[in-house]
Design a protein around this motif. Structure first.
Motif, short mmCIF file in Angstrom:
data_model
loop_
_atom_site.label_atom_id
_atom_site.label_comp_id
_atom_site.label_asym_id
_atom_site.label_seq_id
_atom_site.Cartn_x
_atom_site.Cartn_y
_atom_site.Cartn_z
N GLY A 29 0.82 -1.21 0.00
CA GLY A 29 0.00 0.00 0.00
C GLY A 29 0.85 1.25 0.00
N ALA A 30 1.93 1.23 0.79
CA ALA A 30 2.82 2.39 0.84
C ALA A 30 3.48 2.64 -0.51
CB ALA A 30 3.89 2.19 1.92
N VAL A 31 3.89 1.57 -1.18
CA VAL A 31 4.50 1.71 -2.51
C VAL A 31 3.48 2.24 -3.51
CG1 VAL A 31 5.48 0.43 -4.45
CG2 VAL A 31 6.29 -0.01 -2.12
N ALA A 32 2.24 1.73 -3.46
CA ALA A 32 1.20 2.19 -4.38
C ALA A 32 0.90 3.67 -4.18
CB ALA A 32 -0.06 1.35 -4.18
N VAL A 33 0.77 4.08 -2.93
CA VAL A 33 0.51 5.50 -2.64
C VAL A 33 1.70 6.35 -3.07
CG1 VAL A 33 0.13 7.18 -0.80
CG2 VAL A 33 -1.11 5.00 -0.77
N SER A 34 2.90 5.84 -2.84
CA SER A 34 4.11 6.59 -3.21
C SER A 34 4.23 6.73 -4.72
CB SER A 34 5.35 5.90 -2.64
OG SER A 34 5.32 5.90 -1.23
N LEU A 35 3.78 5.73 -5.46
CA LEU A 35 3.81 5.84 -6.92
C LEU A 35 2.96 7.01 -7.41
CD1 LEU A 35 3.61 2.08 -7.96
CD2 LEU A 35 5.49 3.65 -8.48
N ARG A 36 1.83 7.21 -6.76
CA ARG A 36 0.97 8.34 -7.12
C ARG A 36 1.60 9.66 -6.66
NH1 ARG A 36 -4.08 7.29 -8.87
NH2 ARG A 36 -4.72 9.39 -8.22
N GLY A 37 2.10 9.68 -5.43
CA GLY A 37 2.69 10.91 -4.92
C GLY A 37 3.96 11.31 -5.66
N ALA A 38 4.71 10.31 -6.11
CA ALA A 38 5.99 10.60 -6.79
C ALA A 38 5.79 11.31 -8.12
CB ALA A 38 6.77 9.31 -7.00
N ARG A 39 4.59 11.22 -8.70
CA ARG A 39 4.35 11.91 -9.97
C ARG A 39 4.55 13.42 -9.83
NH1 ARG A 39 -1.38 9.20 -12.00
NH2 ARG A 39 -0.78 7.02 -11.72
N HIS A 40 4.30 13.94 -8.64
CA HIS A 40 4.44 15.38 -8.42
C HIS A 40 5.86 15.77 -8.04
CE1 HIS A 40 0.07 15.58 -8.60
NE2 HIS A 40 0.01 14.63 -7.68
N GLU A 41 6.71 14.78 -7.79
CA GLU A 41 8.10 15.06 -7.41
C GLU A 41 9.06 14.81 -8.56
OE1 GLU A 41 7.68 13.75 -2.69
OE2 GLU A 41 8.61 12.40 -4.14
N LEU A 42 8.67 13.99 -9.51
CA LEU A 42 9.60 13.56 -10.57
C LEU A 42 9.43 14.43 -11.81
CD1 LEU A 42 9.28 9.69 -10.19
CD2 LEU A 42 11.25 11.11 -9.60
N GLY A 43 10.28 15.45 -11.92
CA GLY A 43 10.31 16.26 -13.12
C GLY A 43 11.26 15.65 -14.14
N GLU A 44 11.57 16.42 -15.17
CA GLU A 44 12.45 15.92 -16.23
C GLU A 44 13.82 15.52 -15.69
OE1 GLU A 44 11.93 15.19 -19.24
OE2 GLU A 44 9.90 15.96 -19.53
N ARG A 45 14.34 16.30 -14.74
CA ARG A 45 15.68 16.03 -14.22
C ARG A 45 15.66 15.10 -13.03
NH1 ARG A 45 17.84 21.73 -12.79
NH2 ARG A 45 15.72 21.87 -12.01
N ALA A 46 14.51 15.01 -12.34
CA ALA A 46 14.46 14.26 -11.08
C ALA A 46 14.43 12.76 -11.29
CB ALA A 46 13.25 14.69 -10.26
N ALA A 47 13.86 12.29 -12.41
CA ALA A 47 13.74 10.84 -12.62
C ALA A 47 15.11 10.15 -12.65
CB ALA A 47 12.94 10.55 -13.89
N PRO A 48 16.06 10.59 -13.50
CA PRO A 48 17.38 9.93 -13.47
C PRO A 48 18.11 10.14 -12.15
CG PRO A 48 17.43 11.86 -14.90
CD PRO A 48 15.99 11.61 -14.56
N LEU A 49 17.89 11.27 -11.49
CA LEU A 49 18.54 11.50 -10.21
C LEU A 49 17.98 10.58 -9.13
CD1 LEU A 49 18.82 15.39 -10.20
CD2 LEU A 49 20.67 13.73 -10.46
N ALA A 50 16.69 10.26 -9.21
CA ALA A 50 16.10 9.33 -8.25
C ALA A 50 16.71 7.94 -8.42
CB ALA A 50 14.58 9.27 -8.43
N GLY A 51 16.93 7.53 -9.67
CA GLY A 51 17.61 6.25 -9.91
C GLY A 51 19.01 6.27 -9.35
#
Length: 348
Positions: free
Chosen positions: A22-44
């Protein structure tokens, strides 16, 4: 603090698995607002860096070591929702490929090492950020304290789960005292690593630190004895931050060196949970469980068929960083694309 199979009984492990999912599912939705063009590779990159640093056990007391949990670091650098996903990716890769942390205990590990550390660190960091100076030093100090507190909080969460579903009958008071004692010491190491990393990124690219957003103080001018915000110059060029490529490359190289070379010099003493488990009898039934991926060619961070321990461990670490980086970046790009598709649909 990777919990192996056999510490927590099946019902509680199953409930923890549901909570983690459940935490991962909720985080997947919340992460959409945190992951911009530059943030996705930086998160990896953050996930790969946490994987690498977790290989570096450091001594904290006689016969005991500790390692980074990473929840505070991830939450501050890329945001709490994405931070939970980063730690979940790391734990999944460790459990499946390296037999580190039980597969039946994967939910327990995500809750204890991911959700609890991220939530505690995020809210404490935000609270401290509001009262400390709006400077790099203030943010670094907030990161230090948030990381320090997140580790004993994680230890307390494990103790609570063990009190509910432990497989051996041991005095919970003694377990809690032992867990908190050793993990406060580990927390100091966690805090130092987190503060140094956050401070380094702030010094180079503060715009890439999620926890530093909105903290740029406007220029003040004194007018008639009062301080007022200065208006931006009309002819000032609007300069966008440059590409984070250099930070990304530097981070990847650092993670590879840490996992491939420095990890050989890590402490071989049992970590905090292993030490407490042995001392208090928590691991009495753990020997009955063989890890499902114990036969993996990368189990125990070594490569089958390579007799040179330094080379075997180094290559395993490098492979782990590469795979974590690839899986993490791919997952975060997928989340980013879903956000873009949702935004496009909303505009239509």
């Amino acid at each position: 603090m990777h919990v192996p199979d056999g510490f927590i009984n099946a019902p509680v492990s199953a409930v923890a698995g549901v909570v983690a999912a459940g935490a991962v599912a909720v985080s997947l939705r919340g992460a959409r607002h945190e992951l911009g063009e530059r943030a996705a590779p930086l998160a990896g990159l953050v996930a790969a860096f946490v994987f690498a640093v977790q290989m570096l056990n450091f001594p904290v007391a006689a016969g005991t070591s500790g390692h980074l949990l990473g929840g505070a670091l991830a939450a501050i650098l890329v945001g709490p929702w994405t931070g939970v996903l980063c730690i979940a990716v790391v734990l999944l890769m460790q459990g499946v490929l390296f037999a580190d942390g039980g597969l039946t205990a994967l939910g327990v590990n995500i809750v204890v090492m991911g959700v609890v550390t991220v939530v505690v660190a995020h809210f404490l960091f935000r609270g401290l950020r509001a009262v400390l100076p709006r400077t790099r030093g203030g943010l670094t100090a907030a990161a230090f304290v948030a990381a320090l507190v997140s580790v004993p909080a994680s230890a307390a969460a494990f103790t609570l789960l063990y009190a509910i579903g432990g497989t051996t009958d041991v005095p919970i008071g003694k377990v809690l005292t032992a867990m908190l004692g050793v993990h406060v010491l580990i927390g100091i190491g966690e805090a130092a690593i987190t503060a140094l990393t956050v401070g380094a990124v702030l010094a180079v690219r503060p715009d890439l630190v999620h926890g530093a957003r909105g903290l740029t103080a406007p220029l003040k001018l004194r007018v008639d004895g009062e301080l007022v915000d200065a208006a931006p110059a009309e002819d000032a060029p609007a300069t966008a931050p440059g590409s984070p490529r250099k930070v990304w490359i530097g981070g990847v190289v650092t993670a590879l060196v840490l996992a491939g070379v420095v990890s050989f010099y890590a402490s071989q003493s049992p970590d905090g949970l292993e030490k407490v488990a042995a001392d208090q009898g928590i691991d009495a039934k753990a020997e009955e469980y063989e890890h499902a991926t114990a036969g993996s060619p990368l189990a125990d961070y070594e490569i089958d068929g390579i007799g040179i321990k330094r080379l075997s461990g180094g290559l395993a670490g490098v492979i782990g960083v590469g795979l974590t980086l690839a899986v993490g970046t791919g997952a975060f790009w997928a989340v980013r694309r879903r956000r873009r598709a949702a935004d496009t649909g909303a505009q239509v």
